[in-house]
Design a protein around this motif. Sequence first.
Motif, PDB file in Angstrom:
ATOM      1  N   TRP A   1      94.923  60.371  44.162  1.00  0.00           N
ATOM      2  CA  TRP A   1      94.857  61.728  44.695  1.00  0.00           C
ATOM      3  C   TRP A   1      95.998  62.594  44.160  1.00  0.00           C
ATOM      4  CZ3 TRP A   1      91.053  63.955  47.601  1.00  0.00           C
ATOM      5  CH2 TRP A   1      90.073  63.084  48.112  1.00  0.00           C
ATOM      6  N   ARG A   2      97.154  61.972  43.880  1.00  0.00           N
ATOM      7  CA  ARG A   2      98.263  62.748  43.327  1.00  0.00           C
ATOM      8  C   ARG A   2      97.977  63.204  41.910  1.00  0.00           C
ATOM      9  NH1 ARG A   2     101.887  58.349  45.456  1.00  0.00           N
ATOM     10  NH2 ARG A   2     102.572  59.005  47.546  1.00  0.00           N
ATOM     11  N   ASN A   3      97.239  62.412  41.163  1.00  0.00           N
ATOM     12  CA  ASN A   3      96.954  62.732  39.767  1.00  0.00           C
ATOM     13  C   ASN A   3      95.464  62.536  39.491  1.00  0.00           C
ATOM     14  OD1 ASN A   3      97.279  63.412  37.096  1.00  0.00           O
ATOM     15  ND2 ASN A   3      98.160  61.441  36.491  1.00  0.00           N
ATOM     16  N   PRO A   4      94.610  63.441  40.015  1.00  0.00           N
ATOM     17  CA  PRO A   4      93.170  63.250  39.816  1.00  0.00           C
ATOM     18  C   PRO A   4      92.730  63.468  38.371  1.00  0.00           C
ATOM     19  CG  PRO A   4      93.618  65.357  40.874  1.00  0.00           C
ATOM     20  CD  PRO A   4      94.922  64.626  40.812  1.00  0.00           C
ATOM     21  N   CYS A   5      93.559  64.131  37.566  1.00  0.00           N
ATOM     22  CA  CYS A   5      93.212  64.382  36.165  1.00  0.00           C
ATOM     23  C   CYS A   5      93.960  63.441  35.229  1.00  0.00           C
ATOM     24  CB  CYS A   5      93.496  65.829  35.801  1.00  0.00           C
ATOM     25  SG  CYS A   5      92.381  67.008  36.581  1.00  0.00           S
ATOM     26  N   ALA A   6      94.162  62.202  35.680  1.00  0.00           N
ATOM     27  CA  ALA A   6      94.809  61.231  34.797  1.00  0.00           C
ATOM     28  C   ALA A   6      93.983  61.013  33.539  1.00  0.00           C
ATOM     29  CB  ALA A   6      95.009  59.905  35.544  1.00  0.00           C
ATOM     30  N   THR A   7      92.678  61.123  33.669  1.00  0.00           N
ATOM     31  CA  THR A   7      91.789  61.063  32.520  1.00  0.00           C
ATOM     32  C   THR A   7      91.329  62.479  32.207  1.00  0.00           C
ATOM     33  OG1 THR A   7      91.041  58.873  33.241  1.00  0.00           O
ATOM     34  CG2 THR A   7      89.722  59.980  31.567  1.00  0.00           C
ATOM     35  N   SER A   8      91.870  63.055  31.154  1.00  0.00           N
ATOM     36  CA  SER A   8      91.594  64.468  30.859  1.00  0.00           C
ATOM     37  C   SER A   8      90.122  64.714  30.562  1.00  0.00           C
ATOM     38  CB  SER A   8      92.454  64.931  29.677  1.00  0.00           C
ATOM     39  OG  SER A   8      92.184  64.140  28.522  1.00  0.00           O
ATOM     40  N   ASP A   9      89.461  63.759  29.918  1.00  0.00           N
ATOM     41  CA  ASP A   9      88.041  63.941  29.601  1.00  0.00           C
ATOM     42  C   ASP A   9      87.212  64.101  30.877  1.00  0.00           C
ATOM     43  OD1 ASP A   9      88.726  63.710  26.975  1.00  0.00           O
ATOM     44  OD2 ASP A   9      88.105  61.616  26.781  1.00  0.00           O
ATOM     45  N   MET A  10      87.587  63.385  31.931  1.00  0.00           N
ATOM     46  CA  MET A  10      86.843  63.474  33.179  1.00  0.00           C
ATOM     47  C   MET A  10      86.983  64.858  33.799  1.00  0.00           C
ATOM     48  SD  MET A  10      87.304  61.386  36.735  1.00  0.00           S
ATOM     49  CE  MET A  10      88.676  62.476  37.161  1.00  0.00           C
ATOM     50  N   CYS A  11      88.191  65.406  33.821  1.00  0.00           N
ATOM     51  CA  CYS A  11      88.398  66.737  34.397  1.00  0.00           C
ATOM     52  C   CYS A  11      87.698  67.810  33.577  1.00  0.00           C
ATOM     53  CB  CYS A  11      89.890  67.032  34.501  1.00  0.00           C
ATOM     54  SG  CYS A  11      90.695  66.144  35.860  1.00  0.00           S
ATOM     55  N   ALA A  41      70.950  74.728  45.299  1.00  0.00           N
ATOM     56  CA  ALA A  41      70.814  74.833  43.840  1.00  0.00           C
ATOM     57  C   ALA A  41      72.068  74.314  43.140  1.00  0.00           C
ATOM     58  CB  ALA A  41      70.538  76.283  43.447  1.00  0.00           C
ATOM     59  N   PHE A  42      73.246  74.636  43.675  1.00  0.00           N
ATOM     60  CA  PHE A  42      74.481  74.178  43.033  1.00  0.00           C
ATOM     61  C   PHE A  42      74.594  72.654  43.104  1.00  0.00           C
ATOM     62  CE2 PHE A  42      78.957  73.003  43.046  1.00  0.00           C
ATOM     63  CZ  PHE A  42      79.409  73.651  41.904  1.00  0.00           C
ATOM     64  N   SER A  43      74.264  72.084  44.248  1.00  0.00           N
ATOM     65  CA  SER A  43      74.357  70.628  44.377  1.00  0.00           C
ATOM     66  C   SER A  43      73.370  69.931  43.457  1.00  0.00           C
ATOM     67  CB  SER A  43      74.111  70.218  45.831  1.00  0.00           C
ATOM     68  OG  SER A  43      72.794  70.564  46.241  1.00  0.00           O
ATOM     69  N   LEU A  44      72.164  70.479  43.320  1.00  0.00           N
ATOM     70  CA  LEU A  44      71.186  69.882  42.412  1.00  0.00           C
ATOM     71  C   LEU A  44      71.644  69.979  40.967  1.00  0.00           C
ATOM     72  CD1 LEU A  44      67.873  71.234  43.990  1.00  0.00           C
ATOM     73  CD2 LEU A  44      68.675  68.866  44.009  1.00  0.00           C
ATOM     74  N   SER A  45      72.235  71.119  40.602  1.00  0.00           N
ATOM     75  CA  SER A  45      72.705  71.301  39.230  1.00  0.00           C
ATOM     76  C   SER A  45      73.893  70.391  38.926  1.00  0.00           C
ATOM     77  CB  SER A  45      73.083  72.765  39.005  1.00  0.00           C
ATOM     78  OG  SER A  45      73.637  72.954  37.722  1.00  0.00           O
ATOM     79  N   PHE A  46      74.847  70.354  39.841  1.00  0.00           N
ATOM     80  CA  PHE A  46      76.044  69.538  39.613  1.00  0.00           C
ATOM     81  C   PHE A  46      75.703  68.053  39.533  1.00  0.00           C
ATOM     82  CE2 PHE A  46      79.855  67.237  40.849  1.00  0.00           C
ATOM     83  CZ  PHE A  46      80.851  67.894  40.152  1.00  0.00           C
ATOM     84  N   ARG A  62      83.170  71.562  33.367  1.00  0.00           N
ATOM     85  CA  ARG A  62      81.926  71.969  32.697  1.00  0.00           C
ATOM     86  C   ARG A  62      80.748  71.905  33.660  1.00  0.00           C
ATOM     87  NH1 ARG A  62      82.591  68.727  28.959  1.00  0.00           N
ATOM     88  NH2 ARG A  62      84.035  70.056  27.790  1.00  0.00           N
ATOM     89  N   SER A  63      80.692  70.895  34.500  1.00  0.00           N
ATOM     90  CA  SER A  63      79.620  70.802  35.495  1.00  0.00           C
ATOM     91  C   SER A  63      79.690  71.950  36.496  1.00  0.00           C
ATOM     92  CB  SER A  63      79.692  69.461  36.234  1.00  0.00           C
ATOM     93  OG  SER A  63      79.340  68.389  35.393  1.00  0.00           O
ATOM     94  N   VAL A  64      80.911  72.317  36.905  1.00  0.00           N
ATOM     95  CA  VAL A  64      81.070  73.440  37.830  1.00  0.00           C
ATOM     96  C   VAL A  64      80.625  74.742  37.177  1.00  0.00           C
ATOM     97  CG1 VAL A  64      82.770  74.803  39.109  1.00  0.00           C
ATOM     98  CG2 VAL A  64      82.889  72.315  39.158  1.00  0.00           C
ATOM     99  N   GLN A  65      80.984  74.935  35.905  1.00  0.00           N
ATOM    100  CA  GLN A  65      80.573  76.149  35.198  1.00  0.00           C
ATOM    101  C   GLN A  65      79.051  76.236  35.074  1.00  0.00           C
ATOM    102  OE1 GLN A  65      82.718  75.652  31.540  1.00  0.00           O
ATOM    103  NE2 GLN A  65      84.576  76.667  32.293  1.00  0.00           N
ATOM    104  N   ILE A  66      78.436  75.130  34.665  1.00  0.00           N
ATOM    105  CA  ILE A  66      76.974  75.111  34.547  1.00  0.00           C
ATOM    106  C   ILE A  66      76.331  75.326  35.909  1.00  0.00           C
ATOM    107  CG2 ILE A  66      74.999  73.633  34.007  1.00  0.00           C
ATOM    108  CD1 ILE A  66      76.691  72.361  31.805  1.00  0.00           C
ATOM    109  N   GLY A  67      76.862  74.662  36.929  1.00  0.00           N
ATOM    110  CA  GLY A  67      76.307  74.817  38.260  1.00  0.00           C
ATOM    111  C   GLY A  67      76.433  76.235  38.784  1.00  0.00           C
ATOM    112  N   PHE A  68      77.566  76.890  38.514  1.00  0.00           N
ATOM    113  CA  PHE A  68      77.772  78.256  38.993  1.00  0.00           C
ATOM    114  C   PHE A  68      76.799  79.231  38.324  1.00  0.00           C
ATOM    115  CE2 PHE A  68      79.850  82.417  38.550  1.00  0.00           C
ATOM    116  CZ  PHE A  68      80.046  82.726  39.884  1.00  0.00           C
ATOM    117  N   VAL A  69      76.712  79.153  36.992  1.00  0.00           N
ATOM    118  CA  VAL A  69      75.820  80.068  36.263  1.00  0.00           C
ATOM    119  C   VAL A  69      74.364  79.812  36.670  1.00  0.00           C
ATOM    120  CG1 VAL A  69      75.016  80.797  34.002  1.00  0.00           C
ATOM    121  CG2 VAL A  69      77.430  80.252  34.349  1.00  0.00           C
TER     122      VAL A  69
END
Length: 272
Positions: free
Chosen positions: A56-66, A201-206, A71-78
């Motif tokens: 939880w302190r470092n959720p972006c330890a794997t940069s590819d995952m973040c 819609a956002f949950s289905l897209s994400f 990208r999923s949030v961007q696609i889901g939002f649009v």
Amino acid sequence: MGHRFGRWLADRWVTGVALLVLGYLLLPVAVVAALSFNRPSSRLSYDFNEFTLDNWRNPCATSDMCDAVVRSVQIGFVSTVVATVLGTLMAFALARHRFRGRAGINVLIFLPMATPELVMGTSLLALFVSAGVPQGFWTVVVAHVMFCLSFVVVTVKARLAGMDSRLEEAAMDLYASEWQTFRRITLPLALPGIVAAALLAFSLSFDDFIVTNFTAGTTVTFPMYVWGAAQRGIPPQVNVIGTAMFVIALLLVLASTLRARRTRRAPRQAGA
């Protein structure tokens, strides 16, 4: 005593069964939440080895995952914005107007919901390839809008069907214009359904993987990242993202429920 216990059990057995089913549904979420505090013994191990807060302190330890999450949030939002706007307009047209072909359109709305995602994904892939459209971010957005649109239309249409048209008629009788009636009466009444449709819609897209896998090209979303990482070991930070998304969704639902209760109580308190 036995008669009272039998009556108590008969009155509450439905609640008990509902709680058991709810616990069964939430069990995987509880496992994911527990594993988000786990330091696994190896990358291929999923047993609970040691409690830690490092995930939880470092959720972006794997940069590819973040990057995949963003990208999923961007696609889901649009996709959500486009599908909500188009779906709301379609729902109003189908619920408030009579025109030729209306029954056929109602049937066609359900087809994307009933069509298997594998069929939709392969058909969209064939369409993009035959049209010479390069696959990437925007092809995923187009695909997500297509299958989210039906859910938006159905959700908003159900809300419109439950609205009392006499409220709008009363506003028009009090010399409100069509725009004023829509802005002050129709839209506030339909807003809970529109918001619910947008969240769905956002949950289905994400969450989508199958259609995205056929139309993404080299674009990697969060579900595709998890699928690819499963072959070499899923990082524990994936459980952090999953738990955070569930908590955010739960907070949104609770906030919406509390707001609806306050809205219902306000007229009663004013009348008292």
